[in-house]
Motif scaffolding. Structure first.
Motif, PDB file in Angstrom:
ATOM      1  N   SER A 249       0.594   3.142   1.760  1.00  0.00           N
ATOM      2  CA  SER A 249       0.814   3.118   3.148  1.00  0.00           C
ATOM      3  C   SER A 249       2.145   2.568   3.552  1.00  0.00           C
ATOM      4  O   SER A 249       3.045   3.158   3.101  1.00  0.00           O
TER       5      SER A 249
ATOM      6  N   THR B  53      -2.397   3.485  12.258  1.00  0.00           N
ATOM      7  CA  THR B  53      -2.480   4.036  10.908  1.00  0.00           C
ATOM      8  C   THR B  53      -1.113   4.117  10.247  1.00  0.00           C
ATOM      9  O   THR B  53      -0.103   4.361  10.906  1.00  0.00           O
ATOM     10  N   SER B  54      -1.085   3.936   8.936  1.00  0.00           N
ATOM     11  CA  SER B  54       0.166   3.981   8.172  1.00  0.00           C
ATOM     12  C   SER B  54       0.930   5.279   8.405  1.00  0.00           C
ATOM     13  O   SER B  54       0.351   6.359   8.568  1.00  0.00           O
TER      14      SER B  54
ATOM     15  N   THR C  51      -5.270  10.521  14.362  1.00  0.00           N
ATOM     16  CA  THR C  51      -5.471   9.140  13.937  1.00  0.00           C
ATOM     17  C   THR C  51      -4.839   8.198  14.951  1.00  0.00           C
ATOM     18  O   THR C  51      -3.956   8.607  15.716  1.00  0.00           O
TER      19      THR C  51
ATOM     20  N   GLU D  91       5.226  -2.036   9.372  1.00  0.00           N
ATOM     21  CA  GLU D  91       5.306  -1.230   8.157  1.00  0.00           C
ATOM     22  C   GLU D  91       6.748  -0.816   7.902  1.00  0.00           C
ATOM     23  O   GLU D  91       7.492  -0.498   8.836  1.00  0.00           O
TER      24      GLU D  91
ATOM     25  N   GLN E  45       0.817  -1.192   0.000  1.00  0.00           N
ATOM     26  CA  GLN E  45       0.000   0.000   0.000  1.00  0.00           C
ATOM     27  C   GLN E  45       0.849   1.239   0.000  1.00  0.00           C
ATOM     28  O   GLN E  45       2.053   1.182  -0.005  1.00  0.00           O
TER      29      GLN E  45
ATOM     30  N   GLU F  38      -9.540   6.569  11.083  1.00  0.00           N
ATOM     31  CA  GLU F  38      -8.735   5.374  11.204  1.00  0.00           C
ATOM     32  C   GLU F  38      -8.433   4.797   9.823  1.00  0.00           C
ATOM     33  O   GLU F  38      -9.149   5.069   8.856  1.00  0.00           O
ATOM     34  N   GLY F  39      -7.417   3.966   9.761  1.00  0.00           N
ATOM     35  CA  GLY F  39      -7.060   3.323   8.511  1.00  0.00           C
ATOM     36  C   GLY F  39      -7.890   2.084   8.241  1.00  0.00           C
ATOM     37  O   GLY F  39      -7.373   1.055   7.783  1.00  0.00           O
ATOM     38  N   ASN F  40      -9.185   2.160   8.532  1.00  0.00           N
ATOM     39  CA  ASN F  40     -10.098   1.046   8.285  1.00  0.00           C
ATOM     40  C   ASN F  40     -11.349   1.489   7.536  1.00  0.00           C
ATOM     41  O   ASN F  40     -12.354   0.780   7.514  1.00  0.00           O
TER      42      ASN F  40
ATOM     43  N   ASN G 105      -5.866   2.309   4.191  1.00  0.00           N
ATOM     44  CA  ASN G 105      -4.871   3.332   4.486  1.00  0.00           C
ATOM     45  C   ASN G 105      -4.654   4.255   3.292  1.00  0.00           C
ATOM     46  O   ASN G 105      -4.331   5.435   3.453  1.00  0.00           O
TER      47      ASN G 105
ATOM     48  N   TYR H 174       0.868  -5.207  13.457  1.00  0.00           N
ATOM     49  CA  TYR H 174       1.078  -4.408  12.254  1.00  0.00           C
ATOM     50  C   TYR H 174       2.578  -4.132  12.135  1.00  0.00           C
ATOM     51  O   TYR H 174       3.221  -3.750  13.123  1.00  0.00           O
TER      52      TYR H 174
END
Length: 492
Positions: A27, A325-326, A321, A473, A25, A369-371, A300, A471
């Motif tokens: 993200s 979140t990313s 956020t 990243e 992503q 939110e990243g949802n 995201n 999570y």
């Protein structure tokens, strides 16, 4: 939702299972209701919610979520929020019985009740903010059809704060209700027509599109059947709909709008040459998207596109956020001299932080939110799927470029998501904290590890399901995978 189960009281074992997904992503408390006290999975000694979790209380209808329990929630609410209370529900088959139960508790406790019928949660929140002392929504949001639950809404339209929720639970668990005599019980009325106030408010906030867009809509047989098509046509869209009949059995797909479940929507987007497709969860406080090529827009990415739109129009502002979140949020914020404020996971935490900062004079421009749960502070301080759908149409119309092209402009990061099934969340969190004690640790919600090379990871108990979420990243997939392996090795 917190998920509580008797196994949480047992001696923990060391058995751990993993489920993993990879996203490329930009993200507890399942509850059996003998009202057993439980302090949560974190090491903190402060008071914690026991029944209500990240977004209300939820459980399997007839097993965990019963009319008796919901009636007692209504009685408890009537003791701490006097006056006129709005009540609504989503389309679940158990909705009418549980709505009747919470109304019975509220009326017996002396509150006047206005039944708004079937409507999205953000619609109830918007109406409560304008007219009522509190609200109660019967919904299990994205959970499967056999689930239902209760969300309590405060007079400002946000969900109840943790402090007020703990107070309500104290009354509920102790049975310290105040049943009124026959002269003091509340009155009931219905006002389904108030739903128009919500749809009209969104249409008045989003400028009518200069050039009409064709949009495919999937309300998922939920309450968005009544609102999203109306909102989009109201701002100048041509709308094609799938799963547009309200049905608590959810025959077309499950209430959670997953990439797999939205394949028919993607086909509709391509067949109708739509600018995008939009789908909602069971109570329409979230929206997720399919781009013009029929590809799923990772949430995201959705957050980043809407954030970029908000920050560009309001440079120097604040974006709020959760820690899940990313990190793309920080990259975009920096482009427009904005900053990111992080909170615990959950729209309640985000919304209340946005309000708190605004009251201090901060220019809060966006949150969520990243949802797929986005918050537009000029409209209201809660996740709003209908507003998100309209904002996406406005963004694409303003940019004059297709969604598939807009997403290419976003920073590229790799996020890995894992589910960890374990009997002892506290032990896992403690192991992670100890193993990475030499790095920057953020304990806002669970354990977040921030590395100087741009990688980060978050380990926290799920607020809606009986497992932990991990999570990770990083700028590259290999870097993300190696970091994930470090974490899994440290906690196993």
């Amino acid at each position: 939702m917190n998920i509580f189960h008797p196994r949480d009281l047992a001696t923990p074992t060391s058995k751990i299972k993993f489920e993993s997904t990879v996203v490329i992503q930009i993200s507890k408390n399942r509850f059996t209701f003998h009202f057993i006290s439980y302090t949560g999975t974190m090491a903190s000694e402060k008071a914690e919610k026991k029944l209500f979790g990240t977004n209300g209380a939820r459980g399997v209808t007839g097993k965990d979520m019963t009319p008796d329990l919901v009636m007692r929630i209504g009685l408890s609410l009537s003791k701490i929020r006097k006056g006129k209370i709005a009540v609504g529900m989503d389309t679940r088959t158990s909705g009418p019985s549980l709505k009747s139960a919470i109304k019975a508790g509220l009326l017996a406790g002396g509150c006047d009740v206005v039944d708004l019928g079937i409507l999205p949660t953000p619609a109830l929140q918007y109406i409560v903010k304008l007219h009522f002392d509190a609200g109660a929504m019967i919904t299990a949001s994205h959970n499967p059809p056999e689930y239902n639950g209760v969300k309590i809404i405060d007079s400002d339209g946000t969900e109840f704060s943790d402090e007020d929720t703990i107070k309500l639970e104290g009354i509920l668990f102790s049975g310290d209700y105040e049943l009124k005599e026959w002269t003091g019980v509340g009155k009931e009325s219905c006002a389904n027509e108030m739903l128009d106030e919500y749809t009209d408010a969104i249409c008045s906030r989003i400028e009518k599109l200069e050039k009409p867009l064709t949009v495919a809509v999937d309300p998922g047989s939920g309450p968005a059947c009544l609102t999203t098509e109306k909102i989009l046509t109201g701002i100048g869209c041509r709308v094609h709909t799938i799963n547009g009949q309200m049905d608590g059995f959810f025959p077309g797909r499950m209430p959670e709008p997953s990439p797999e479940g939205l394949k028919p929507l993607a086909e509709l987007v391509l067949a109708t040459n739509s600018a995008f497709g939009v789908a909602h969860d069971g109570d329409a406080d979230r929206a997720v998207f399919i781009d013009d090529k029929g590809e799923y827009l990772e949430e995201n990415e959705e957050f980043a596109l809407m954030q970029k739109y908000a920050c560009r129009n309001n440079p120097g502002g604040v974006v709020v956020t959760p820690v899940s979140t990313s990190k793309v949020a920080e990259i975009i914020a920096a482009e427009y001299n904005c900053r990111v404020e992080y909170t615990r996971v959950g729209s309640i935490s985000v919304a209340r932080k946005m309000i708190e900062l605004a009251e201090k004079g901060e220019n809060v421009v966006f949150g969520g939110e990243g949802n797929g749960g986005l918050i537009f502070p000029g409209h209201q301080h809660c996740r709003d799927g209908g507003m998100t759908a309209a904002a996406m149409a406005s963004l694409i119309s303003t940019e004059g470029r297709p969604l598939s092209e807009l997403r290419k402009d976003l920073p590229k990061l790799v996020m890995l998501k894992d589910k960890i099934f374990s009997d002892n969340h506290t032990e896992i969190l403690n192991k992670a904290t100890k193993s990475f004690s030499g790095e920057e640790i953020d304990l806002t919600d669970g354990v977040r590890i921030n590395r100087k090379d741009g990688r980060w990871a978050l380990l926290r108990p799920s607020g809606t399901e009986p497992f932990m979420r991990l999570y990770v990243e990083a700028p590259e997939k290999d870097a993300a995978e190696s970091f994930r392996e470090e974490i899994l090795k440290s906690i196993n």
